[in-house]
Design a protein around this motif. Structure first.
Motif, PDB file in Angstrom:
ATOM      1  N   ASP A 163     -32.031 -22.656   3.864  1.00  0.00           N
ATOM      2  CA  ASP A 163     -32.391 -22.898   5.138  1.00  0.00           C
ATOM      3  C   ASP A 163     -31.074 -23.752   5.885  1.00  0.00           C
ATOM      4  O   ASP A 163     -30.791 -23.472   7.010  1.00  0.00           O
ATOM      5  N   CYS A 164     -30.705 -24.745   5.316  1.00  0.00           N
ATOM      6  CA  CYS A 164     -29.592 -25.473   5.745  1.00  0.00           C
ATOM      7  C   CYS A 164     -28.393 -24.733   5.907  1.00  0.00           C
ATOM      8  O   CYS A 164     -27.795 -24.972   7.241  1.00  0.00           O
ATOM      9  N   CYS A 165     -27.920 -23.882   5.131  1.00  0.00           N
ATOM     10  CA  CYS A 165     -26.659 -22.794   5.306  1.00  0.00           C
ATOM     11  C   CYS A 165     -26.934 -21.988   6.285  1.00  0.00           C
ATOM     12  O   CYS A 165     -26.053 -21.512   6.918  1.00  0.00           O
ATOM     13  N   LEU A 166     -28.137 -21.379   6.252  1.00  0.00           N
ATOM     14  CA  LEU A 166     -28.534 -20.317   7.373  1.00  0.00           C
ATOM     15  C   LEU A 166     -28.500 -21.169   8.702  1.00  0.00           C
ATOM     16  O   LEU A 166     -27.803 -20.536   9.802  1.00  0.00           O
ATOM     17  N   HIS A 167     -28.916 -22.318   8.749  1.00  0.00           N
ATOM     18  CA  HIS A 167     -28.681 -23.021   9.874  1.00  0.00           C
ATOM     19  C   HIS A 167     -27.390 -22.910  10.540  1.00  0.00           C
ATOM     20  O   HIS A 167     -27.116 -23.030  11.677  1.00  0.00           O
ATOM     21  N   HIS A 173     -22.707 -18.574  14.490  1.00  0.00           N
ATOM     22  CA  HIS A 173     -22.579 -17.132  15.035  1.00  0.00           C
ATOM     23  C   HIS A 173     -23.826 -16.468  15.548  1.00  0.00           C
ATOM     24  O   HIS A 173     -23.977 -15.232  15.844  1.00  0.00           O
ATOM     25  N   GLY A 174     -24.566 -17.310  15.929  1.00  0.00           N
ATOM     26  CA  GLY A 174     -25.951 -17.021  16.732  1.00  0.00           C
ATOM     27  C   GLY A 174     -27.033 -16.444  16.084  1.00  0.00           C
ATOM     28  O   GLY A 174     -26.935 -16.169  14.674  1.00  0.00           O
ATOM     29  N   LEU A 271     -30.763 -13.724  24.882  1.00  0.00           N
ATOM     30  CA  LEU A 271     -29.399 -14.239  25.570  1.00  0.00           C
ATOM     31  C   LEU A 271     -28.231 -13.496  24.879  1.00  0.00           C
ATOM     32  O   LEU A 271     -27.205 -13.183  25.547  1.00  0.00           O
ATOM     33  N   GLU A 272     -28.411 -13.361  23.539  1.00  0.00           N
ATOM     34  CA  GLU A 272     -27.101 -12.779  22.629  1.00  0.00           C
ATOM     35  C   GLU A 272     -27.355 -11.510  22.722  1.00  0.00           C
ATOM     36  O   GLU A 272     -26.099 -10.754  22.949  1.00  0.00           O
ATOM     37  N   GLN A 310     -22.502 -17.207  26.603  1.00  0.00           N
ATOM     38  CA  GLN A 310     -21.338 -17.344  26.670  1.00  0.00           C
ATOM     39  C   GLN A 310     -20.596 -17.497  25.382  1.00  0.00           C
ATOM     40  O   GLN A 310     -19.633 -16.511  25.093  1.00  0.00           O
ATOM     41  N   GLU A 311     -21.192 -18.272  24.248  1.00  0.00           N
ATOM     42  CA  GLU A 311     -20.546 -18.312  23.115  1.00  0.00           C
ATOM     43  C   GLU A 311     -21.204 -17.229  22.160  1.00  0.00           C
ATOM     44  O   GLU A 311     -20.152 -16.992  21.360  1.00  0.00           O
ATOM     45  N   PHE A 312     -22.138 -16.614  22.224  1.00  0.00           N
ATOM     46  CA  PHE A 312     -22.823 -15.856  21.339  1.00  0.00           C
ATOM     47  C   PHE A 312     -23.239 -14.347  21.952  1.00  0.00           C
ATOM     48  O   PHE A 312     -23.646 -13.676  21.031  1.00  0.00           O
TER      49      PHE A 312
END
Length: 314
Positions: A163-167, A173-174, A271-272, A310-312
């Motif tokens: 979970d932490c790595c996916l976070h 990367h969104g 938004l993405e 804007q970021e993703f």
């Protein structure tokens, strides 16, 4: 958004569990478009033993940490003192601006390095008391899955490490990309870090008896609509009080907190992946107004809907 290649240095050591090592390698190394360069490193590269009856060959030394954007400490032996060379490598990487990630009892290495002094650290509930006794200057937590302090991320046991790595992938990367990756490795796309580590809830004898899972499905299908607690409980034929108690026992979270996170994830995805106006995104994700969406975005995610887009944006 133009994606940046990030280098991830993952520490291996003699006698470690290969399962712990595999978690960050699976998440960050399972990329089809080269968003991460994963370097497994060791204080003394070469042949290492594992506790599973087979060995590993590690090509990189600790110099990999000198150029890493992310340094992952996937585990450690709580009774083993880390060498000064290893501690210095962790400190230098952190001082240079690398994000340091301590998974499970890798929190012992984080603590030994001093980069968490006076701050919050999460570890597996079984080892939390020992870590706190060794490092009283830390705020050791065993009641949540993971904690993100920006430059330092720590997590509980192996499943929470996923979970932490996916976070972290989600932050880089969104939501859409992280959910695609979660599907590829067949894990839940998102468990909030604030969820409890250990939830003593019995597994239903028949999956169809899991009324809270049914309630989650019902609510996810109605994220764009107001959902009152009474209506939600009634959808699975429970009283409000019984529903609230069973939901917390099943998830470690209140129903409203869970629902807010689902709506935020829906908003992030819209938004993405769309060019819908912010007001429409707010409506389709159940916030009702752009002001409410902006408020919750800032409170929970520390950013704005427009900046997230804007970021993703794909």
């Amino acid at each position: 958004m133009l994606d940046v290649m990030r280098t991830v240095a993952v520490l291996a050591y003699d006698g470690m569990s290969p399962f712990h090592l595999s978690v960050p390698c699976l998440v960050f190394g399972n990329q089809r478009d080269d968003r991460y360069d994963v370097l497994v490193c060791a204080e003394e590269p070469g042949s290492l033993r594992t506790n599973a009856g087979f060995g590993l060959t590690v090509d990189h030394g600790l110099e990999a940490m000198e150029r890493a954007d992310v340094v992952v400490l996937p585990s450690w032996h709580p009774g083993r003192a880390a060498s000064g060379v290893l501690i210095d490598a962790i400190r230098r990487a952190h001082e240079r601006g690398a994000t340091v990630v301590g998974l499970c009892i890798g929190a012992f290495l984080v603590a030994a390095s001093g980069i968490a002094d006076g701050r919050e650290v999460v570890t597996h509930w079984r080892w939390a008391e020992r870590l706190q006794a060794l490092y009283p200057e830390l705020a050791v937590r065993a009641d949540v899955l993971w904690s993100d302090l920006g430059d330092l991320i720590t997590s509980a046991g192996t499943a929470a490490s996923l979970d932490c790595c996916l976070h972290l992938v989600r932050a880089h990367h969104g939501v859409e990309y992280a959910e695609q990756l979660a599907r590829d490795i067949v894990v839940a796309p998102h468990r909030s870090g604030s969820q409890a580590q250990y939830i003593p809830v019995p597994v239903p004898p028949d999956p169809t008896d899991d009324v809270i899972e049914k309630a989650m499905v019902w609510a996810r299908a109605r994220l764009d609509q107001p959902v009152s607690l009474d209506e939600w409980a009634g959808a699975v034929a429970l009283s409000r009080r019984t529903f609230t108690r069973q939901f917390r026992a099943r998830t470690g979270s209140s129903g409203q907190a869970w629902l807010l996170r689902q709506r935020l994830d829906r908003a992030r995805l819209l938004l993405e992946t769309t060019d819908h106006p912010i007001e429409r995104v707010a409506g389709e994700s159940g916030f009702g107004s752009s002001a409410a969406l902006r408020h919750h975005f800032h409170a929970v995610l520390g950013t704005t809907p427009q900046r997230h887009r804007q970021e993703f944006a794909v």
